[in-house]
Design an enzyme around this catalytic site. Structure first.
Site, PDB file in Angstrom:
ATOM      1  N   ASP A  54      67.927  37.107  12.443  1.00  0.00           N
ATOM      2  CA  ASP A  54      67.573  35.709  12.687  1.00  0.00           C
ATOM      3  C   ASP A  54      68.637  35.040  13.551  1.00  0.00           C
ATOM      4  O   ASP A  54      69.817  35.026  13.199  1.00  0.00           O
ATOM      5  CB  ASP A  54      67.454  34.973  11.347  1.00  0.00           C
ATOM      6  N   TYR A  59      73.053  28.631  18.427  1.00  0.00           N
ATOM      7  CA  TYR A  59      74.204  29.420  18.021  1.00  0.00           C
ATOM      8  C   TYR A  59      75.020  29.861  19.238  1.00  0.00           C
ATOM      9  O   TYR A  59      74.686  30.826  19.925  1.00  0.00           O
ATOM     10  CB  TYR A  59      73.777  30.649  17.208  1.00  0.00           C
ATOM     11  N   LYS A  83      64.494  30.255  17.127  1.00  0.00           N
ATOM     12  CA  LYS A  83      64.130  28.883  16.771  1.00  0.00           C
ATOM     13  C   LYS A  83      63.833  28.055  18.015  1.00  0.00           C
ATOM     14  O   LYS A  83      64.279  28.391  19.116  1.00  0.00           O
ATOM     15  CB  LYS A  83      65.251  28.250  15.945  1.00  0.00           C
TER      16      LYS A  83
END
Length: 330
Positions: A54, A59, A83
């Site tokens: 994930d 990030y 995401k």
């Protein structure tokens, strides 16, 4: 529990291992990791049997996705989630806030076109033709746009076969419960709100998802650190742990020690006791952390440990807990 068993997400054909690798740390969360260590961490997770990964554009402003793609693109048989809702504006190697390596800029965008653009940009960074799961990323202040614009775009991607599962990931359960009630989500990622120290997700989200057949993925099982190592200076939800929280974690650790079970093993496995929970995500920044997470997920935990936590009022006796093969829950 077999932490490396493949289980389906909701009613989809997407499957995940019960233990997944959270890739925020390899984006340089709080401290630099480097390409080589990031690749070695994924290699070790893979060697141990983890097949669920994930990541997110946030990030390291794309760095985690780039490193994830580099480590995974020569492999097959894995499930990858990323995401939407935060798009990378630019990427540059610089320190920015929480990210020690990936600087750049990220902006909110829950528009329909923004979802499609974010998805396309993620694939480019990953160097992969597909991701399996797309989460709406922390839409706390964007609920209306997330429901009216982003969600239809995700549903369209699912209909087109471009993705396999629609999800949202947040640090709160109330809005995720509202998302669940729309009937359009296959799974939901709940971070930090279903742990040994915080079971607030049990009040609304978990029973709602169980009724609807929506899979819950639980992150933040260590509440950012205090349940991994309850020592002075430990963090709870990314801030210094309050004295009462630290004392509670230390009391749990003492009970775990009676059974020769590390506290982090109990913390990692606890969420899987609820029938709505399909998988737990653990952040791993090194081969050592990947090996430890796999080992903690594999520890056999006697039923008496959970009973003792309840007897000491450290855990509500009504909370579902994992059950060993030999016994039954208290």
């Amino acid at each position: 529990m077999d932490p490396f068993a493949r289980v389906p997400l909701g009613g989809t054909d997407v499957t995940v291992t019960r233990l997944g690798m959270g890739l925020a740390p390899v984006g340089g969360l709080y401290s630099a990791v480097g390409d080589r260590t990031a690749a070695a961490a994924v290699d070790e997770a893979w060697r141990r049997g983890i097949r669920f990964f994930d990541t997110a554009p946030l990030y390291g402003a794309g760095l985690s996705e780039r490193r994830a793609g580099a480590a995974l693109r020569e492999r097959s048989g894995f499930t990858l989630a990323t995401k939407v809702g935060r798009r990378v504006v630019d990427e540059k190697p610089a320190t920015a806030d929480m990210w020690a390596e990936g600087g750049g800029s990220v902006r909110w965008d829950f528009s329909g076109p923004g979802v499609r653009s974010s998805h396309r940009e993620s694939l480019e960074r990953l160097g992969l033709p597909r991701v399996d799961v797309l989460h709406l990323h922390d839409p706390d202040d964007h609920f209306e746009q997330a429901v009216t614009e982003a969600l239809p775009a995700l549903a369209a991607l699912r209909r087109e076969g471009t993705i396999g599962a629609v999800s949202a990931g947040m640090n709160q359960s109330a809005m995720l419960t509202a998302f669940a009630r729309t009937g359009h989500f296959d799974c939901l990622l709940l971070a930090g709100r279903y742990s040994l120290l915080d079971q607030s997700g049990l009040a609304d989200l978990l029973p709602e998802c169980h009724r609807r057949g929506i899979s819950v993925i639980v992150g933040g099982v260590y509440n950012s650190g205090v349940l991994a190592a309850p020592v002075p200076g430990a963090t709870y939800d990314y801030r210094p742990a309050p004295p009462k929280v630290l004392a509670r974690a230390q009391a749990m650790e003492r009970i775990c020690a009676r059974y020769d079970v590390p506290l982090r093993a109990a913390a990692l496995q606890f969420p899987l006791g609820h029938p709505a929970v399909t998988s737990v995500l653990v952040g791993m920044r090194s081969p050592e952390e990947a090996a430890d997470a796999a080992a903690m997920a594999s520890v056999r935990i006697p039923d008496g440990l959970w009973s003792d936590l309840a007897a000491a009022w450290l855990l509500d006796p009504e909370v579902p807990v994992p059950v060993s093969i030999e016994g039954s829950s208290s």
